[in-house]
Design a protein around this motif. Structure first.
Motif, PDB file in Angstrom:
ATOM      1  N   THR A 283       0.834  -1.199   0.000  1.00 41.65           N
ATOM      2  CA  THR A 283       0.000   0.000   0.000  1.00 41.65           C
ATOM      3  C   THR A 283       0.864   1.242   0.000  1.00 41.65           C
ATOM      4  OG1 THR A 283      -1.781  -1.081   1.245  1.00 41.65           O
ATOM      5  CG2 THR A 283      -1.743   1.321   1.260  1.00 41.65           C
ATOM      6  N   ARG A 284       0.530   2.175  -0.888  1.00 46.25           N
ATOM      7  CA  ARG A 284       1.114   3.520  -0.840  1.00 46.25           C
ATOM      8  C   ARG A 284      -0.038   4.498  -0.648  1.00 46.25           C
ATOM      9  NH1 ARG A 284       5.189   4.933  -5.589  1.00 46.25           N
ATOM     10  NH2 ARG A 284       5.472   6.709  -4.186  1.00 46.25           N
ATOM     11  N   LEU A 285       0.026   5.242   0.437  1.00 44.10           N
ATOM     12  CA  LEU A 285      -1.030   6.202   0.764  1.00 44.10           C
ATOM     13  C   LEU A 285      -0.392   7.580   0.892  1.00 44.10           C
ATOM     14  CD1 LEU A 285      -3.938   6.898   1.657  1.00 44.10           C
ATOM     15  CD2 LEU A 285      -3.299   6.201   3.976  1.00 44.10           C
ATOM     16  N   SER A 286      -0.771   8.477  -0.022  1.00 51.25           N
ATOM     17  CA  SER A 286      -0.181   9.819  -0.038  1.00 51.25           C
ATOM     18  C   SER A 286      -1.288  10.861  -0.044  1.00 51.25           C
ATOM     19  CB  SER A 286       0.700  10.012  -1.277  1.00 51.25           C
ATOM     20  OG  SER A 286       1.701   9.023  -1.347  1.00 51.25           O
ATOM     21  N   GLY A 287      -0.970  12.028   0.508  1.00 49.06           N
ATOM     22  CA  GLY A 287      -1.961  13.099   0.519  1.00 49.06           C
ATOM     23  C   GLY A 287      -1.309  14.457   0.602  1.00 49.06           C
ATOM     24  N   MET A 288      -2.045  15.456   0.118  1.00 44.68           N
ATOM     25  CA  MET A 288      -1.586  16.836   0.244  1.00 44.68           C
ATOM     26  C   MET A 288      -2.776  17.730   0.538  1.00 44.68           C
ATOM     27  SD  MET A 288      -1.078  18.667  -3.469  1.00 44.68           S
ATOM     28  CE  MET A 288       0.154  17.599  -4.127  1.00 44.68           C
ATOM     29  N   VAL A 289      -2.508  18.815   1.272  1.00 45.26           N
ATOM     30  CA  VAL A 289      -3.517  19.821   1.585  1.00 45.26           C
ATOM     31  C   VAL A 289      -2.922  21.195   1.336  1.00 45.26           C
ATOM     32  CG1 VAL A 289      -4.873  20.922   3.420  1.00 45.26           C
ATOM     33  CG2 VAL A 289      -4.737  18.422   3.298  1.00 45.26           C
ATOM     34  N   ILE A 290      -3.665  22.030   0.620  1.00 47.84           N
ATOM     35  CA  ILE A 290      -3.314  23.438   0.469  1.00 47.84           C
ATOM     36  C   ILE A 290      -4.425  24.240   1.141  1.00 47.84           C
ATOM     37  CG2 ILE A 290      -2.844  25.329  -1.126  1.00 47.84           C
ATOM     38  CD1 ILE A 290      -1.961  23.231  -3.175  1.00 47.84           C
ATOM     39  N   GLY A 291      -4.090  24.923   2.233  1.00 51.23           N
ATOM     40  CA  GLY A 291      -5.091  25.645   3.012  1.00 51.23           C
ATOM     41  C   GLY A 291      -4.905  27.145   2.919  1.00 51.23           C
ATOM     42  N   SER A 292      -6.032  27.867   2.912  1.00 49.27           N
ATOM     43  CA  SER A 292      -5.983  29.336   2.897  1.00 49.27           C
ATOM     44  C   SER A 292      -7.233  29.869   3.589  1.00 49.27           C
ATOM     45  CB  SER A 292      -5.902  29.862   1.460  1.00 49.27           C
ATOM     46  OG  SER A 292      -7.037  29.465   0.715  1.00 49.27           O
ATOM     47  N   ASP A 293      -7.288  31.194   3.743  1.00 50.76           N
ATOM     48  CA  ASP A 293      -8.421  31.845   4.410  1.00 50.76           C
ATOM     49  C   ASP A 293      -8.625  31.202   5.790  1.00 50.76           C
ATOM     50  OD1 ASP A 293      -8.783  33.429   2.102  1.00 50.76           O
ATOM     51  OD2 ASP A 293      -9.941  31.826   1.177  1.00 50.76           O
ATOM     52  N   ARG A 294      -9.856  30.807   6.102  1.00 47.12           N
ATOM     53  CA  ARG A 294     -10.151  30.156   7.386  1.00 47.12           C
ATOM     54  C   ARG A 294     -10.621  28.719   7.160  1.00 47.12           C
ATOM     55  NH1 ARG A 294     -10.233  33.481  11.637  1.00 47.12           N
ATOM     56  NH2 ARG A 294     -11.502  32.021  12.830  1.00 47.12           N
ATOM     57  N   ARG A 295     -10.163  28.103   6.116  1.00 44.52           N
ATOM     58  CA  ARG A 295     -10.600  26.755   5.753  1.00 44.52           C
ATOM     59  C   ARG A 295      -9.883  25.703   6.601  1.00 44.52           C
ATOM     60  NH1 ARG A 295     -11.820  27.209  -0.718  1.00 44.52           N
ATOM     61  NH2 ARG A 295     -12.354  29.430  -0.723  1.00 44.52           N
ATOM     62  N   HIS A 296     -10.518  24.531   6.678  1.00 42.89           N
ATOM     63  CA  HIS A 296     -10.027  23.483   7.574  1.00 42.89           C
ATOM     64  C   HIS A 296     -10.012  22.143   6.841  1.00 42.89           C
ATOM     65  CE1 HIS A 296      -9.412  21.196  11.282  1.00 42.89           C
ATOM     66  NE2 HIS A 296     -10.434  20.426  10.932  1.00 42.89           N
ATOM     67  N   ALA A 297      -8.899  21.419   6.969  1.00 40.52           N
ATOM     68  CA  ALA A 297      -8.777  20.083   6.369  1.00 40.52           C
ATOM     69  C   ALA A 297      -8.153  19.132   7.381  1.00 40.52           C
ATOM     70  CB  ALA A 297      -7.938  20.137   5.103  1.00 40.52           C
ATOM     71  N   ASP A 298      -8.782  17.970   7.535  1.00 42.05           N
ATOM     72  CA  ASP A 298      -8.379  16.975   8.533  1.00 42.05           C
ATOM     73  C   ASP A 298      -8.312  15.614   7.847  1.00 42.05           C
ATOM     74  OD1 ASP A 298      -8.118  15.213  10.645  1.00 42.05           O
ATOM     75  OD2 ASP A 298      -9.752  16.051  11.832  1.00 42.05           O
ATOM     76  N   ASN A 299      -7.154  14.963   7.912  1.00 40.96           N
ATOM     77  CA  ASN A 299      -6.987  13.611   7.372  1.00 40.96           C
ATOM     78  C   ASN A 299      -6.626  12.655   8.493  1.00 40.96           C
ATOM     79  OD1 ASN A 299      -7.223  13.863   4.369  1.00 40.96           O
ATOM     80  ND2 ASN A 299      -5.555  15.316   4.656  1.00 40.96           N
ATOM     81  N   ASN A 300      -7.261  11.489   8.478  1.00 42.54           N
ATOM     82  CA  ASN A 300      -6.994  10.463   9.473  1.00 42.54           C
ATOM     83  C   ASN A 300      -6.785   9.139   8.745  1.00 42.54           C
ATOM     84  OD1 ASN A 300      -7.956   8.141  11.321  1.00 42.54           O
ATOM     85  ND2 ASN A 300      -7.645   9.818  12.751  1.00 42.54           N
ATOM     86  N   SER A 301      -5.681   8.473   9.020  1.00 42.93           N
ATOM     87  CA  SER A 301      -5.398   7.199   8.350  1.00 42.93           C
ATOM     88  C   SER A 301      -5.172   6.095   9.370  1.00 42.93           C
ATOM     89  CB  SER A 301      -4.161   7.322   7.450  1.00 42.93           C
ATOM     90  OG  SER A 301      -2.981   7.488   8.217  1.00 42.93           O
ATOM     91  N   VAL A 302      -5.685   4.910   9.033  1.00 43.48           N
ATOM     92  CA  VAL A 302      -5.440   3.700   9.829  1.00 43.48           C
ATOM     93  C   VAL A 302      -5.082   2.590   8.852  1.00 43.48           C
ATOM     94  CG1 VAL A 302      -6.367   2.007  11.431  1.00 43.48           C
ATOM     95  CG2 VAL A 302      -7.088   4.396  11.619  1.00 43.48           C
TER      96      VAL A 302
END
Length: 447
Positions: A283-302
């Motif tokens: 398994t290869r699990l990759s992620g990216m987040v680009i945040g600006s203003d007052r936005r919210h991003a949450d990633n959870n992996s198991v």
């Protein structure tokens, strides 16, 4: 008030309508889902695993739910134009939560491959849907139970044994309602033994759309010696909330390469749950987040290693600007019988403004000594020395910052397994860091 109450009441008042616009394979799980919801609540901010995100707050507003399956008034040709340069795809579109195949999808699908609405698949292939639907996503979880209670349709992708697709499948989810709406999205992906497929999923919200909430559950079964490259890309507005839970089961010697890309969002929570159930899985699990203003991003992996000689590698990167916030919690579990496991996890973050905030919590849970496992997390700012060096070479500060942030994301982009998508992502990331938001209309149709 429990945010689930309004949805339970909606179902109890209209259960006949909900069932009549669905299929028996989907209806059979609703009673059990209802029992779970009547004694449950959605996670609150501060709960274990939800230190920075309240799912209950996401679902609390009074969103409309299209239980009568009213047709969405939209011109598909005008609503969506998207293609990746140098890459031809087989395309399906979901407007809010209603699936529409492109004009050529059915004609071009190889024999035996299914890419259609979940309801239609349940009517034409009931034994297939009954075998897999609800088999990976645990009904004991409130978010899964709510999605199961209200899901009347969805999307099914099925690639039969030994089939190797030579073109990627592309699913585009679009919010296009001016009124507040919750889309109950359910995706079922089955890649049989020895099959190979590439899947690209894009989430978009039209600029004129009102407040939108995506309740999404994705179940993915990857068979023995099968290979799947899957990229999930979100580019939505600040008025969009997304709660997505993905559950994957890999069989012996299978390979999964999954990329979760958040280019823009409002309030997003993604959960990735991957079980390596037999020897030889990778398994290869990759992620990216680009945040600006007052936005919210949450990633959870198991990622759970349940068998010997399996490998996993996780890489998540965030660049947060302005007053945006991010969170990442990742877990690697190695079961007692999972000897010779190799598992790695890395989370690296850049705070590009004083108001940006990041929460990170990598975790290892190992019950076997014969393993190679590591994890790590870093959070910092852009390299001042590199910025100074670039400015002394005549590069304006803003352009230098964009170049450094883009370079920071290079290894995540390079991990994407869909060949033509990598160049497109580089372009989108560059535009995003430069403050330009792309839309579906930026791309020509070629499907």
């Amino acid at each position: 008030m429990n945010s689930l109450d309004q949805y339970i009441e909606l179902y109890l008042e209209h259960r006949d309508i909900v069932d009549s616009h669905s299929a028996p394979a989907l209806n059979r799980l609703r009673p059990e889902a209802l029992e779970v919801l009547e004694r449950s609540r959605l996670p609150h901010k501060g709960d274990e695993g939800y230190e920075r995100t309240s799912v209950d707050d996401m679902f609390a507003p009074d969103f409309g739910v299209n239980i009568s399956r009213m047709p969405v008034e939209a011109d598909l040709a005008a609503t969506f134009k998207c293609d990746v340069p140098n890459m031809s795809t087989l395309l399906g579109i979901t407007l809010n939560d209603t699936f529409h195949p492109s004009a050529t999808l059915v004609k071009r699908l190889p024999e035996g491959v299914i890419f259609t609405s979940l309801r239609e698949a349940a009517e034409k292939h009931p034994e297939l849907v009954e075998r897999y639907y609800g088999s990976l996503a645990p009904l004991t979880e409130a978010a899964v139970a709510l999605n199961t209670l209200l899901a009347q349709d969805g999307v099914m992708i099925y690639v039969p044994r030994g089939m190797k697709l030579d073109r990627p499948l592309q699913l585009v989810n679009i919010f296009c309602s001016r009124e507040p709406v919750m889309a109950v999205r359910r995706v079922l992906v089955v890649i049989e033994e020895g099959a190979e497929a590439q899947i690209l999923v894009c989430d978009h919200t039209q600029p004129e759309a009102g407040a939108s909430l995506s309740s999404q559950v994705v179940e993915i079964a990857v068979g023995r010696n099968a290979r799947l490259d899957y990229c999930d890309m979100e580019e939505s507005t600040s008025a969009t909330s997304r709660h997505s839970r993905m559950f994957v089961r890999q069989e012996a010697d299978s390979y999964l390469n999954f990329n979760g890309i958040t280019l823009s969002c409002g309030n997003t929570r993604n959960d990735y749950n991957i079980d390596l159930t037999a020897p030889g899985c990778e398994t290869r699990l990759s992620g990216m987040v680009i945040g600006s203003d007052r936005r919210h991003a949450d990633n959870n992996s198991v990622v759970r290693h349940l068998a010997p000689r399996c490998k996993s590698n996780q890489l998540f990167k965030y660049v947060l600007d302005d007053d945006s916030t991010g969170a990442f919690e990742g877990s690697i579990l190695v079961a007692p019988g999972a000897q010779h496991t190799e598992a790695y996890q890395s989370n690296r973050n850049i705070l590009a403004a004083p108001g940006a905030r990041m929460h990170t919590r990598p975790q290892l849970e190992i019950y076997n000594d014969d393993v190679k496992c590591s994890h790590g997390a870093t959070t910092g700012q852009l390299d001042d020395e590199a910025l100074f060096y670039m400015r002394t070479r005549g590069i304006p500060e803003r352009e230098a910052r964009v170049m450094l942030m883009q370079a920071f994301m290079t290894d995540v982009i390079d991990s994407v397994g869909i060949e033509g998508l990598r160049d497109r992502l580089r372009h989108l990331v560059e535009r995003r860091f430069a403050g330009v938001s792309a839309t579906c209309g930026d791309c020509p149709v070629n499907s």
